[in-house]
Scaffold this motif. Structure first.
Motif, PDB file in Angstrom:
ATOM      1  N   VAL A 146      32.579  41.183  36.366  1.00  0.00           N
ATOM      2  CA  VAL A 146      32.092  42.517  36.785  1.00  0.00           C
ATOM      3  C   VAL A 146      31.008  42.967  36.206  1.00  0.00           C
ATOM      4  O   VAL A 146      29.962  43.426  36.646  1.00  0.00           O
ATOM      5  CB  VAL A 146      33.281  43.151  36.565  1.00  0.00           C
ATOM      6  N   GLN A 204      42.181  47.144  32.202  1.00  0.00           N
ATOM      7  CA  GLN A 204      41.813  47.003  33.654  1.00  0.00           C
ATOM      8  C   GLN A 204      41.437  48.455  34.304  1.00  0.00           C
ATOM      9  O   GLN A 204      40.582  48.359  35.175  1.00  0.00           O
ATOM     10  CB  GLN A 204      43.346  47.138  34.073  1.00  0.00           C
ATOM     11  N   CYS A 238      32.652  40.297  41.599  1.00  0.00           N
ATOM     12  CA  CYS A 238      34.120  40.681  41.252  1.00  0.00           C
ATOM     13  C   CYS A 238      35.250  39.993  42.043  1.00  0.00           C
ATOM     14  O   CYS A 238      36.439  39.456  41.271  1.00  0.00           O
ATOM     15  CB  CYS A 238      34.120  42.206  41.964  1.00  0.00           C
ATOM     16  N   GLU A 295      37.692  47.932  34.009  1.00  0.00           N
ATOM     17  CA  GLU A 295      37.259  47.386  35.125  1.00  0.00           C
ATOM     18  C   GLU A 295      37.080  48.160  36.447  1.00  0.00           C
ATOM     19  O   GLU A 295      36.196  47.997  36.974  1.00  0.00           O
ATOM     20  CB  GLU A 295      38.042  46.009  35.355  1.00  0.00           C
ATOM     21  N   ARG A 308      37.666  38.364  33.920  1.00  0.00           N
ATOM     22  CA  ARG A 308      37.284  39.149  35.073  1.00  0.00           C
ATOM     23  C   ARG A 308      36.159  40.201  34.779  1.00  0.00           C
ATOM     24  O   ARG A 308      35.219  40.236  35.442  1.00  0.00           O
ATOM     25  CB  ARG A 308      38.521  39.818  35.543  1.00  0.00           C
ATOM     26  N   LEU A 309      36.259  40.903  33.452  1.00  0.00           N
ATOM     27  CA  LEU A 309      35.289  41.679  33.216  1.00  0.00           C
ATOM     28  C   LEU A 309      33.988  41.065  32.990  1.00  0.00           C
ATOM     29  O   LEU A 309      33.001  41.843  33.228  1.00  0.00           O
ATOM     30  CB  LEU A 309      35.842  42.456  31.772  1.00  0.00           C
TER      31      LEU A 309
END
Length: 514
Positions: A405, A252, A417, A255, A401-402
């Motif tokens: 990104v 996190q 994002c 990120e 999610r990464l």
């Protein structure tokens, strides 16, 4: 009334945490508005950059130990005192060491890890909050395990009030001295809030905590031998949780650090990238996360409740908790989609004077049902002792999610994002649901959790469309109050339709827990 709440501990605890959570978040909204207009979007972005370090420290010294204390206290209340003391010694020692490391290497962490040198003077101040967080987390774990949520609930309000008062006071003093209000004021508020909530929780425990003797002791205090005995199983549970949380927080943090960096590759300057990051994390996300006060409260009381039912072999109790959490997570998530897609643009402009924030709110509305379901289902899995399962699920979600990104932002900007957040939460919800269906032979009723709330929402929005827009307001009230009134009308209509179609849930299925 007293007997009712005594027999409905889960509902009463969740209600109390919800009410204080909502009140705390309402105060937090005014605080966010003040910060956005005092230090600006870029300042909010810089402020949010210190939280990766803070989150890593919390995962090491507080979060996992709080969960372990809560679960062991719920499973064996006769040994709660020694569990708490063992957990506190471990947690506080780690907290002091981490705070010293951050103070010593603040410059390196700011420039080489966070990639933002302006965080260098903020990190030593933030480090002072870590030991306070440790004290607060351990005591809250003990209270949650005892299913006594009054003190943790009130500590939320204490923390928020002290934080806001501190920042307002510093801002007022600096303005009178002709000094600009900087991000350091917000960090000082964070430290003051954590210190105040830790002191409040500690005094409450010392004055009104359980005075029952806890095993072999001297003067009612757990003996050293019993504390050492309690430390071994506590660490056995806390260390895997700590490792899981640490990996998650590291990812996190990666990120959070990558978002401004990748935004620069999309064509923005560093200042613009931090401003966009500040709008997303300091304005839009807190707005979308506001209703999660209800779901987070339910999740907090679910873990010890499920653990207690499992230790007693009470399968029906586990099934009731799952059905309750699934149903109300879906109800809240569907409502939030309607509210934020319909009023997101207006809220962004009226509250933060930012069209960008309104656009983010409208897109992130679709995050809500999956976020709420994954929160409660994850808590149930943890309560059943499946912490490694929830870790793997969260790891997969965060990697999704990464990927958005890293690969998406340079091409599509910040919207990549946002879509990554949606994809990650969808994957997480599906993985949690799949695991629960294998552990608990319980299938959610599609009518109850999808069709019914969607129909109720559509009906409420349809009736609302008959009202004039904008609604007439008395006097010279700002437009924001008109939007709040509109939201209130939609929520009221949605609730009435839900009550109209309410059917008492049937827990007498052939479900089993394995």
């Amino acid at each position: 009334m007293h007997s009712y709440f005594k027999n409905h501990t889960l509902a009463a605890g969740a209600l109390l945490l919800t009410l204080t959570g909502i009140a705390s978040r309402i105060l937090g909204f005014f605080y966010r508005i003040f910060l956005s207009r005092t230090i600006g979007a870029e300042g909010l972005g810089v402020y949010q950059m210190v939280f990766p370090i803070y989150g890593i420290c919390f995962s090491i010294c507080a979060g996992s130990i709080q969960t372990a204390i809560s679960r062991f206290t719920a499973a064996d209340r006769d040994r709660a005192g020694r569990t708490l003391l063992a957990g506190f010694i471990i947690s506080f020692s780690l907290a002091l060491g981490l705070a010293a490391v951050i103070i010593r290497f603040s410059g390196f962490l700011a420039s080489q890890v966070l990639m933002e040198p302006r965080c260098a003077p903020l990190l030593p101040a933030m480090a002072l909050a870590i030991p306070c967080t440790s004290v607060h987390a351990c005591l809250c774990g003990w209270y949650y395990g005892k299913e006594k949520v009054q003190v943790p609930a009130l500590s939320q309000m204490v923390e928020q009030c002290i934080r806001i008062f501190t920042v307002f006071l510093i801002a007022r003093i600096w303005e009178e001295q002709g000094r600009p209000v900087t991000v350091l004021a917000a960090v000082a508020g964070l430290v003051a809030g954590e210190a105040g909530s830790a002191l409040f929780t500690l005094l409450s425990f010392l004055l009104f905590g359980n005075r029952k003797k806890d095993g072999p002791s001297v003067s009612g205090r757990p003996a050293p031998s019993s504390v050492l005995t309690a430390a071994a199983p506590l660490l056995a549970m806390a260390l895997p949780l700590m490792g899981n949380r640490l990996v998650m927080n590291l990812l996190q943090s990666l990120e959070a650090i990558l978002i401004p960096v990748r935004l620069e590759l999309s064509g923005l300057s560093r200042s613009q990238a931090l401003s966009v990051y500040g709008v997303l994390t300091g304005m839009a996300l807190p707005f979308v996360m506001f209703p999660s006060a209800i779901i987070n409260s339910l999740a907090v009381v679910l873990l010890p409740s499920v653990a207690r039912h499992q230790s007693l072999g009470n399968r029906s109790g586990i099934l009731k908790n799952i059905a309750l959490s699934f149903r109300y997570s879906a109800y809240m998530g569907v409502l939030c989609i309607g509210i934020f897609t319909s009023f997101g643009d207006s809220l962004g402009l009226q509250v933060f004077k930012s069209a960008e924030a309104g656009s983010f709110i409208s897109i992130l509305a679709w995050l809500c049902p999956f976020l709420y379901l994954s929160t409660t289902m994850g808590s149930v899995l943890n309560g059943l002792g499946k912490t490694s399962v929830t870790f793997l699920h969260n790891l997969v979600s965060l990697l999704v999610r990464l990927a958005f990104v890293f690969f998406g932002i340079p091409r599509a900007g910040i919207r990549a994002c946002l879509w990554g957040m949606l994809a990650g939460e969808l994957v997480l919800s599906l993985l949690h649901l799949y695991s629960l269906r294998r552990l608990v032979r319980y299938a959610p009723n599609a009518w109850a959790v999808i069709v019914k709330p969607s129909f109720c929402l559509a009906s409420a929005l349809g009736i609302f469309s008959l009202f004039p827009d904008p609604l007439p307001l008395p006097g010279s009230l700002p437009p924001f109050f008109g939007t709040v009134l509109q939201i209130g009308l939609v929520c009221t209509g949605y609730l009435l339709f839900l009550l109209l179609f309410h059917k008492r849930p049937d827990h007498s299925s052939n479900s089993t827990v394995t």
